[in-house]
Design a protein around this motif. Structure first.
Motif, PDB file in Angstrom:
ATOM      1  N   THR A  34      51.643  50.951  -0.127  1.00 15.33           N
ATOM      2  CA  THR A  34      52.107  51.818   0.665  1.00 15.33           C
ATOM      3  C   THR A  34      53.217  52.625   0.068  1.00 15.33           C
ATOM      4  O   THR A  34      53.329  53.865   0.317  1.00 15.33           O
ATOM      5  N   ALA A  35      54.189  52.017  -0.440  1.00 12.25           N
ATOM      6  CA  ALA A  35      55.489  52.506  -1.145  1.00 12.25           C
ATOM      7  C   ALA A  35      54.877  53.327  -2.507  1.00 12.25           C
ATOM      8  O   ALA A  35      55.419  54.586  -2.474  1.00 12.25           O
ATOM      9  N   PHE A  36      53.821  53.129  -3.048  1.00 14.26           N
ATOM     10  CA  PHE A  36      53.461  53.786  -4.280  1.00 14.26           C
ATOM     11  C   PHE A  36      52.714  54.890  -3.853  1.00 14.26           C
ATOM     12  O   PHE A  36      53.148  56.279  -4.264  1.00 14.26           O
ATOM     13  N   TRP A  37      51.929  54.983  -2.616  1.00 12.71           N
ATOM     14  CA  TRP A  37      51.340  56.261  -2.350  1.00 12.71           C
ATOM     15  C   TRP A  37      52.160  57.121  -1.514  1.00 12.71           C
ATOM     16  O   TRP A  37      51.986  58.349  -1.670  1.00 12.71           O
TER      17      TRP A  37
ATOM     18  N   ILE B 289      54.851  57.491  -2.450  1.00 16.76           N
ATOM     19  CA  ILE B 289      55.935  58.413  -3.472  1.00 16.76           C
ATOM     20  C   ILE B 289      54.937  59.447  -4.233  1.00 16.76           C
ATOM     21  O   ILE B 289      55.329  60.544  -4.453  1.00 16.76           O
ATOM     22  N   MET B 290      53.756  58.990  -4.368  1.00 12.66           N
ATOM     23  CA  MET B 290      52.763  59.988  -4.853  1.00 12.66           C
ATOM     24  C   MET B 290      52.075  61.099  -4.118  1.00 12.66           C
ATOM     25  O   MET B 290      52.126  62.501  -4.555  1.00 12.66           O
ATOM     26  N   LEU B 291      52.035  60.927  -2.855  1.00 13.05           N
ATOM     27  CA  LEU B 291      51.289  61.790  -1.762  1.00 13.05           C
ATOM     28  C   LEU B 291      52.470  62.579  -0.838  1.00 13.05           C
ATOM     29  O   LEU B 291      52.300  63.594  -0.707  1.00 13.05           O
ATOM     30  N   LEU B 292      53.296  61.624  -0.630  1.00 16.67           N
ATOM     31  CA  LEU B 292      54.502  62.238   0.328  1.00 16.67           C
ATOM     32  C   LEU B 292      55.665  62.776  -0.430  1.00 16.67           C
ATOM     33  O   LEU B 292      56.507  63.415   0.235  1.00 16.67           O
ATOM     34  N   GLY B 293      56.003  62.176  -1.658  1.00 19.49           N
ATOM     35  CA  GLY B 293      57.113  62.545  -2.104  1.00 19.49           C
ATOM     36  C   GLY B 293      58.452  61.784  -1.651  1.00 19.49           C
ATOM     37  O   GLY B 293      59.635  62.471  -1.727  1.00 19.49           O
TER      38      GLY B 293
ATOM     39  N   MET C 137      48.256  63.638   6.538  1.00 21.71           N
ATOM     40  CA  MET C 137      47.318  64.762   7.502  1.00 21.71           C
ATOM     41  C   MET C 137      47.675  64.912   8.976  1.00 21.71           C
ATOM     42  O   MET C 137      47.421  66.057   9.315  1.00 21.71           O
ATOM     43  N   LEU C 138      48.067  63.935   9.473  1.00 20.03           N
ATOM     44  CA  LEU C 138      48.467  63.983  10.664  1.00 20.03           C
ATOM     45  C   LEU C 138      49.916  64.601  11.353  1.00 20.03           C
ATOM     46  O   LEU C 138      50.020  65.070  12.408  1.00 20.03           O
ATOM     47  N   LYS C 139      50.674  64.961  10.210  1.00 21.63           N
ATOM     48  CA  LYS C 139      51.920  65.450  10.634  1.00 21.63           C
ATOM     49  C   LYS C 139      51.767  66.830  11.349  1.00 21.63           C
ATOM     50  O   LYS C 139      50.879  67.835  10.836  1.00 21.63           O
ATOM     51  N   GLY C 140      52.252  67.017  12.507  1.00 20.29           N
ATOM     52  CA  GLY C 140      52.361  68.389  13.185  1.00 20.29           C
ATOM     53  C   GLY C 140      51.038  68.255  14.074  1.00 20.29           C
ATOM     54  O   GLY C 140      50.959  69.521  14.810  1.00 20.29           O
ATOM     55  N   THR C 141      50.245  67.390  14.368  1.00 22.64           N
ATOM     56  CA  THR C 141      49.136  67.385  15.015  1.00 22.64           C
ATOM     57  C   THR C 141      49.552  66.577  16.083  1.00 22.64           C
ATOM     58  O   THR C 141      50.112  65.805  16.254  1.00 22.64           O
ATOM     59  N   LYS C 142      48.693  67.090  17.156  1.00 22.91           N
ATOM     60  CA  LYS C 142      48.782  66.237  18.535  1.00 22.91           C
ATOM     61  C   LYS C 142      47.438  65.406  19.093  1.00 22.91           C
ATOM     62  O   LYS C 142      47.409  65.173  20.203  1.00 22.91           O
ATOM     63  N   THR C 143      46.707  65.086  17.994  1.00 27.41           N
ATOM     64  CA  THR C 143      45.556  64.168  18.339  1.00 27.41           C
ATOM     65  C   THR C 143      45.843  63.070  18.781  1.00 27.41           C
ATOM     66  O   THR C 143      46.588  62.287  18.487  1.00 27.41           O
TER      67      THR C 143
END
Length: 371
Positions: A161-164, A166-170, A231-237
């Protein structure tokens, strides 16, 4: 989804704030003391449920994958995962219907949140594929490793989780979190050094296969969780709709897996061959366990979830030693590795207070002057 990482996925799908105040006063009104008393009990129940779910997942699944004394063939892993996925979709649909206007409300929700958002729904296919593969691999791991060893090794999902992240979310990793990741790797090496021996699980069991399967499970779990978070940031699903979206992909993928891997055995034995009490309990845990955790998780802060993870590992270790079928006799090296994993879990989740180091250094300076 399944799923075996549902508690992780629930945190990503349900971005709940632990510092949010919850109004629990009834029509007659309750004072703050009564509310505080109720909340303390809710947290205690949350802790118990988290420990129970985390421990039962590995122990029950591991026990169900042991060969029976009468030589009956084991149930098919692919079929068990399929039943769990279908059960999850049914359970989430029931919740949506109970919260709205029955079937009409469910149809309206499906249209508004799924049919009218095709691109968002398609994106869910990526983590759905990861979780489907992860679920099958975890069965493979528990068929080749003792449950306690598998559960400790599975904590490497924190490293993934830490690796991804850094890679995907900075995201930036704090110094203490880097230290915790080093401790985690050290602990995992100690745990699998001598205690991943699979000889007691049968002639076909292989510790190499088990460790490899856990490694891929952790990698997939970390990637899928971080992908969902992005993907879910800002969504209300809602959580229930998100689970149905995942099942729209995971169920067909699992059917394909059955046809590709076990079609001959299904034709010969049938879908339900080998499904006694324990396999059905495995399906039940994977169907409702993670969703149950998702419901109570809003009452559990990060420290509580950390304690639950540690207590679940402790319970799994001691129960594995007590259950003769596991033939689990851990060494001192194993317990040293478990201790290192415990420390890494706490360090990764602990957030130092503001100006913690500055206050520490100031106290040190005052002490030196006093001398």
């Amino acid at each position: 989804m399944s799923k075996f990482a549902l508690d992780r996925r629930a945190e990503e799908v349900l971005p709940l704030r632990h510092d949010a105040k919850i109004d629990m006063r009834g029509s007659d009104g309750k004072d703050e003391e009564d509310v505080g008393f109720l909340m303390r009990h809710i947290k205690a129940v949350s802790l118990g449920l988290l420990v129970l779910q985390n421990s039962a997942l590995f122990l029950v699944t591991g026990f169900s994958r042991r060969a029976s004394e009468d030589g009956e063939p084991l149930y098919l892993v692919s079929v068990a995962v399929l039943f769990a996925e279908v059960g999850k979709a049914i359970l989430c649909s029931i919740v949506i219907m109970s919260e709205g206007d029955g079937v009409e409300g469910w149809l309206r929700t499906m249209r508004e949140d799924i049919a009218d958002k095709p691109m968002e729904t398609l994106k869910v296919g990526v983590p759905a594929f990861c979780y489907t593969l992860q679920n099958n691999l975890l069965f493979v791991a528990l068929s080749n490793l003792p449950p306690a060893v598998c559960q400790v090794l599975y904590q490497t999902k924190t490293l993934s989780t830490a690796f991804w992240s850094i890679m995907l979310l900075g995201k930036e990793i704090r110094s203490l979190q880097w230290l915790s990741l080093v401790l985690l790797v050290f602990g995992v090496v100690l745990v699998q050094w001598k205690d991943s021996d699979a000889s007691s699980l049968g002639p076909e069991a292989s510790s190499v296969v088990g460790v490899t399967a856990v490694a891929f499970c952790s990698l997939l779990s970390g990637f899928a969780g971080v992908f969902l978070e992005k993907m879910l940031k800002g969504t209300k699903t809602s959580l229930w709709v998100r689970n149905i979206q995942l099942c729209l992909f995971s169920v067909p993928l699992q059917v394909v897996a059955i046809v590709q891997q076990d079609y001959g055995r299904v034709q010969e034995r049938g879908l339900l061959a080998g499904f006694s009490l324990m396999p059905w309990l495995v399906v039940l845990i994977n169907t409702g366990g993670g969703l149950l955790v998702a419901v109570v998780i809003k009452y559990a802060d990060n420290i509580l979830k950390t304690f639950a993870t540690v207590l679940a590992i402790v319970c799994s270790c001691f129960l594995s030693m007590m259950i003769p079928a596991f033939n689990f006799q851990p060494s001192a090296i194993f317990f040293s590795g478990v201790l290192a994993v415990f420390c890494s879990i706490f360090l990764y989740s602990w957030t130092p207070p503001p100006n913690f180091m500055a206050r520490y250094l100031r106290i040190g300076e005052e002490a030196s002057y006093a001398i």
